[in-house]
Design a protein around this motif. Structure first.
Motif, PDB file in Angstrom:
ATOM      1  N   LEU A 163       3.425  14.916  -8.510  1.00  9.05           N
ATOM      2  CA  LEU A 163       4.546  15.841  -8.576  1.00  9.05           C
ATOM      3  C   LEU A 163       4.983  16.069 -10.015  1.00  9.05           C
ATOM      4  N   LEU A 164       5.020  15.009 -10.810  1.00  4.53           N
ATOM      5  CA  LEU A 164       5.419  15.136 -12.214  1.00  4.53           C
ATOM      6  C   LEU A 164       4.413  15.947 -13.016  1.00  4.53           C
ATOM      7  N   CYS A 165       3.152  15.848 -12.629  1.00  5.46           N
ATOM      8  CA  CYS A 165       2.121  16.607 -13.331  1.00  5.46           C
ATOM      9  C   CYS A 165       2.242  18.105 -13.113  1.00  5.46           C
ATOM     10  N   THR A 166       2.850  18.484 -12.005  1.00  9.42           N
ATOM     11  CA  THR A 166       3.006  19.914 -11.704  1.00  9.42           C
ATOM     12  C   THR A 166       4.314  20.478 -12.249  1.00  9.42           C
TER      13      THR A 166
ATOM     14  N   VAL B 171       0.828  -1.211   0.000  1.00  8.17           N
ATOM     15  CA  VAL B 171       0.000   0.000   0.000  1.00  8.17           C
ATOM     16  C   VAL B 171       0.859   1.257   0.000  1.00  8.17           C
ATOM     17  N   TRP B 172       1.925   1.264   0.804  1.00  8.88           N
ATOM     18  CA  TRP B 172       2.755   2.473   0.891  1.00  8.88           C
ATOM     19  C   TRP B 172       3.449   2.769  -0.437  1.00  8.88           C
ATOM     20  N   GLU B 173       3.774   1.704  -1.220  1.00  8.93           N
ATOM     21  CA  GLU B 173       4.395   1.920  -2.525  1.00  8.93           C
ATOM     22  C   GLU B 173       3.413   2.560  -3.501  1.00  8.93           C
TER      23      GLU B 173
ATOM     24  N   LEU C 277       4.362  10.670  -6.576  1.00 11.40           N
ATOM     25  CA  LEU C 277       5.311  10.968  -7.642  1.00 11.40           C
ATOM     26  C   LEU C 277       4.590  11.402  -8.914  1.00 11.40           C
ATOM     27  N   SER C 278       3.489  10.724  -9.210  1.00 11.93           N
ATOM     28  CA  SER C 278       2.720  11.079 -10.388  1.00 11.93           C
ATOM     29  C   SER C 278       2.173  12.502 -10.295  1.00 11.93           C
TER      30      SER C 278
END
Length: 235
Positions: free
Chosen positions: A14-17, A2-4, A11-12
């Motif tokens: 963050l990449l979108c921003t 779950v934590w992964e 991360l997804s």
């Protein structure tokens, strides 16, 4: 796990921003701490200064004078109340049991920073002598912070102020050194010698500084009114 999954989602997001890449524009380095986007030493200084907040006058008076670095550091500790007095050592567990915590000068009060640096009758006499040497009248402040704040709050000729700003540090340092000599070497408090030592220390530090002056150590220590008169009148 779950934590992964949660980390992958973060991360997804963050990449979108992330800023959009333009293939037609060349890569370049920009210094974002300055409106011109150009790096310079002055822009770094302004950025670091702004991140530290407003300059505290007392702190500036401690660090911006010709006293030796170890004395400046001690003045900073005294200002913060971190000097290793007997009460401080007892509070952190270094002195335990029936350890003697009273002031080595008056043998009455517990040795705190404010007591050993200001309020002890013996130390009060030292400060009164030094204040008189500089030609002032005073009411003793209630704290080291109050002392340094009062001492730095003056307007005078630049060279004269440089001498003045080293005096409280010299007095604090000399008091503590004398205290240690009494505690560890069995010396007896000596007010006259202590007063003279403060004055000589200020004079020696001044002569050792980068300031170019014609006054001797003897002039500075024992003929201060004449020195101040010459400074004020450009002599």
């Amino acid at each position: 796990m779950v934590w992964e999954e949660e980390e992958a989602y973060r991360l997804s997001c963050l990449l979108c921003t992330a800023p959009t890449l333009h293939n037609t524009n060349p890569d370049e380095l920009l210094w974002c701490a300055d409106s011109s986007k150009l790096f310079s030493v002055s822009s770094v200084y302004k950025w670091s200064e702004s991140s530290l907040g407003n300059v505290i006058p007392v702190a500036a008076s401690i660090w911006n004078n010709f006293a030796p670095p170890k004395v400046q550091f001690f003045g900073w500790l005294a200002w913060l109340g971190k000097v290793k007095t007997s009460s401080f050592l007892h509070r952190i567990g270094i002195l335990i049991g029936n350890a003697n915590l009273v002031c080595v000068f008056c043998h009455i009060e517990v040795e705190s920073v404010e007591h050993i640096m200001l309020n002890c009758p013996f130390v009060w006499l030292l400060w009164s002598n030094i204040i008189h040497w500089w030609g002032l009248q005073w009411v003793i402040p209630g704290s080291v912070h109050g002392l340094l704040e009062w001492w730095s709050g003056c307007v005078m000729q630049k060279l004269e102020k440089k001498i003045r700003m080293a005096i409280p540090l010299a007095t604090l340092w000399t008091t503590w050194k004398h205290r240690n000599d009494c505690v560890f070497n069995g010396s007896q408090p000596n007010l006259e010698a202590l007063c003279e030592l403060v004055k000589v220390r200020v004079a020696m530090w001044f002569k050792a500084s980068k300031l170019q002056v014609d006054f001797s150590i003897n002039d500075l220590a024992f003929n201060l009114p004449q020195v101040k008169y010459c400074i004020r009148n450009g002599g």
